[in-house]
Write an enzyme that holds these catalytic residues in place. Structure first.
Site, PDB file in Angstrom:
ATOM      1  N   SER A  72       0.852  -1.181   0.000  1.00  0.00           N
ATOM      2  CA  SER A  72       0.000   0.000   0.000  1.00  0.00           C
ATOM      3  C   SER A  72       0.899   1.247   0.000  1.00  0.00           C
ATOM      4  CB  SER A  72      -0.953  -0.029   1.194  1.00  0.00           C
ATOM      5  OG  SER A  72      -1.995   0.911   1.030  1.00  0.00           O
TER       6      SER A  72
ATOM      7  N   ASP B 177      -8.631  -4.786  -6.437  1.00  0.00           N
ATOM      8  CA  ASP B 177      -8.297  -3.807  -5.418  1.00  0.00           C
ATOM      9  C   ASP B 177      -9.133  -2.537  -5.590  1.00  0.00           C
ATOM     10  OD1 ASP B 177      -7.084  -2.019  -3.655  1.00  0.00           O
ATOM     11  OD2 ASP B 177      -5.069  -2.747  -4.068  1.00  0.00           O
TER      12      ASP B 177
ATOM     13  N   HIS C 128      -7.012  -5.477  -1.982  1.00  0.00           N
ATOM     14  CA  HIS C 128      -5.913  -4.673  -1.449  1.00  0.00           C
ATOM     15  C   HIS C 128      -5.115  -5.517  -0.463  1.00  0.00           C
ATOM     16  CE1 HIS C 128      -3.885  -0.892  -1.001  1.00  0.00           C
ATOM     17  NE2 HIS C 128      -4.011  -0.910   0.308  1.00  0.00           N
TER      18      HIS C 128
END
Length: 647
Positions: free
Chosen positions: A492, A574, A606
């Site tokens: 991330s 995602d 994600h």
């Protein structure tokens, strides 16, 4: 807040390790390789929840290889599966107040459009309490055992951009709008009668307001306003519902726990620290009094607020040496579920009886770890180039001289989060393979007060990036790391930091591993989920607010400077960091004929929730790092191939 695009790097891992000039020599006295299946496979059991009647325990454990919900009668051996999803692990569970049903949230393929499900533990019959459509997200808002016929859920059914509160009759499944979002409410809080009476409103300029109402029929009014530099959040209502406990940094550097009298507006400080933000409180489930509150410093510490709990904390601290967490309790407050976190072993879960002051081990989540030697995680601190104190954690491999080691700079996500002390699969895995692992709470991380948080505003490719370079320099200066053998890795925001690290500072790292990281901050903001609308002002404040500036912070536009090997992992579904973020940086790097390996999992969002995908990706990571840094490598198993996922 948790790949190689060429199969030859997976199936010839021993050869790739030998190719590295700095490969760690084979030594019989080094700890055994901890299998990836032990580190990244399903936990054996985890997240226990005690039923309101105190007679049953629910927990998560694998069934046919997929994390599912199990229940057992306390004191018996009647463990059985009650809910499972063959396509995706279930990762949460809580009891309905009747002790006859469990509740959980589940999405599809990582799209984060969660639905709330209810399972009858006797019949194993499951129904969707929020059948509002595949593009609607619903979450459990509140379950109060004193109101057994109803629960509150939040859902963006009416408006994709905001969440209303629905009151659900758990007997019939009927859901009715309880509190409508006027358009800018980012979060809600309920009193002790399960009535929505507090809310946080996000304003267009990045400021926020804490709203309250005297009754559900009274109008909302502003209790306090927070500037864009401050934080404010409702914590809980006092037992008599006449005061509101609030976590806020207004008037201080670090967020404090305050009590606001809702009639007069006056407040008093309950707990504070000049440097560290206040953490989660533990509220006695029977009296609804504040029993204790946590502060996460280098480790988690508890400040006792209710003197009657002093003897309990003494007993709990003598039960186990780890950092304490509270994971549930019976409504009468007698039985507690307590977790203990250590840095070099699995999480232990205990039941604790407040009447007898006795605890009982329920289980450890990964007992397979107990047969291996794990590394210790040590808190560290250094001064950034501009003098700002930076905290973090260093994990050193067991059995190797801690000098001139290959190192992985492992960057946390968020970025509005932080690394914490305690067991984590990634640093333990990397340390076991022979790498020093440095985790840094760079400026912009949470937990260290508002000055530290706000120091990261508009600095994604600026001083936040420089903090990571300073961290590497610190590790080199201390003698821990070989400057030529440092890789950067993260997910991330950590994935963004990886891309920024190799693009903006092309000579700083030997390799990079990016997991679901954004490459273009403009396309990132254009594709975020609609229900993040209330957070847009915060994104603009902390990331930047013009196309030109965001382009200047985006690794995509510096891709021509990337020259070290990259490995990128992405979930096709995602909703936060769209697949395009990885596709475009891969295309740009390949256009420049530089090495990049790319893996896309079609059934992930994600991050990688399915253990088999974690193992596949990490087998590729291990071969990749072994090739370029020289660490030890566990040969990939046949089921760890990523050939079908390469792009």
């Amino acid at each position: 807040m948790r790949a190689s695009s060429r199969p030859r790097y997976i199936f010839a891992v021993l050869a790739t390790a030998v190719l590295c000039a700095w490969a760690i020599p084979v030594r019989a006295d080094l700890p055994a390789l901890i299998p990836r299946a032990v580190l990244f496979g399903n936990p054996e059991k985890t997240l226990p929840a005690i039923s309101p009647n105190g007679k049953m325990l629910a927990y998560l454990a694998p069934s046919n290889g997929v994390l599912s919900i199990w229940v057992r009668t306390i004191g018996a051996n009647d463990d059985r599966v009650v809910a499972t999803d063959p396509l995706r692990p279930i990762r949460n569970v809580q009891w309905q107040p009747d002790s006859k049903h469990v509740l959980y949230e589940q999405d599809k393929g990582g799209n984060e459009n969660f639905h709330v499900f209810q399972t009858d533990i006797a019949t194993k019959s499951t129904r969707d309490l929020t059948p509002f459509g595949d593009k609607v997200r619903s979450d459990i808002e509140n379950v109060d055992p004193r109101y057994p016929a109803q629960i509150l859920i939040s859902s963006n059914k009416r408006d994709p951009q905001v969440f209303d509160i629905y009151r659900v009759d758990v007997r019939t499944g009927t859901a009715k709008v309880d509190t409508r979002n006027p358009g800018a409410i980012a979060g809600w809080a309920e009193d002790n009668q399960l009535n929505v009476r507090a809310a946080v409103q996000s304003n267009a300029d990045g400021s926020s307001e804490l709203l309250v109402r005297n009754t559900i029929h009274a109008p909302w009014r502003t209790l306090l306003k927070a500037s864009p530099d401050d934080t404010v959040a409702p914590v809980a209502f006092s037992p008599n519902n006449e005061s509101l406990y609030v976590a806020s940094s207004i008037g201080a550097n670090a967020s404090r726990l305050l009590e606001y009298d809702l009639r007069t507006g006056k407040n008093s400080v309950i707990a504070s620290d000049p440097t560290y933000d206040v953490g989660a409180p533990f509220i006695d489930p029977k009296s609804r009094k504040l029993a204790a509150v946590s502060f996460e410093r280098d480790r988690t510490e508890w400040q006792i607020l209710d003197p009657s709990y002093k003897v309990d904390f003494t007993a709990l601290q003598s039960l186990h040496a780890g950092d304490i967490g509270f994971d549930g309790a019976t409504p009468d407050g007698r039985q507690l579920i307590v977790s203990y976190v250590v840095d070099n072993g699995p999480v232990s879960f205990y039941s604790y009886d407040r009447a007898t002051k006795q605890g009982h081990l329920l289980f450890v989540n990964r007992p397979g770890l107990l047969t291996y030697t794990l590394a210790h995680m040590q808190p560290i601190q250094f001064a950034a180039g501009d003098g700002l104190p930076i905290h973090g954690y260093l994990t050193l491999p067991v059995g190797l001289d801690p000098k001139n080691l290959p190192m992985v700079l492992f960057v946390h996500g968020g970025p509005w989060g932080r690394d914490s002390w305690g067991y984590s699969s990634f640093p333990q895995w990397l340390a076991n393979r022979g790498y020093a692992v440095l985790q840094v709470n760079f400026r912009g991380s949470t937990g260290y007060g508002k000055a530290f948080l706000n120091a990261g505003n508009r600095q994604w490719a600026g001083t936040m990036h420089q903090d990571l370079l300073d961290a590497k320099a610190w590790a080199v200066a201390q003698g821990y790391a070989d400057p030529k053998r440092v890789a950067i890795m993260g997910g991330s925001y950590g994935g963004y930091a990886t891309l920024a690290g190799v693009a903006f500072s092309p000579d700083a790292f030997a390799a990079g591993v990016d997991i679901v990281g954004p490459s273009n901050l403009n396309t990132l903001l254009a594709s975020i989920p609609p229900y993040w609308s209330t957070a847009r002002a915060t994104f603009k404040l902390r990331m930047g607010d013009t196309t030109e500036f965001l382009n200047s912070q985006s690794p995509l536009f510096k891709a021509d400077q990337i020259k070290v090997p990259l490995l990128i992992g992405q979930g096709a579904n995602d909703p936060r960091v769209n697949r395009r973020e990885s596709d475009q940086i891969v295309a740009a790097v390949r256009k420049n004929a530089k090495p990049v390996e790319y893996i896309v999992f079609p059934d992930e969002g994600h991050g990688f929730a399915r253990p088999e995908n974690n193992r596949r990706f990490n087998a590729a990571v291990e071969a990749f790092l072994g090739k370029y840094l020289g660490g030890r490598v566990e040969p990939a198993a046949p089921d760890e191939s990523v050939t079908a996922y390469e792009h």
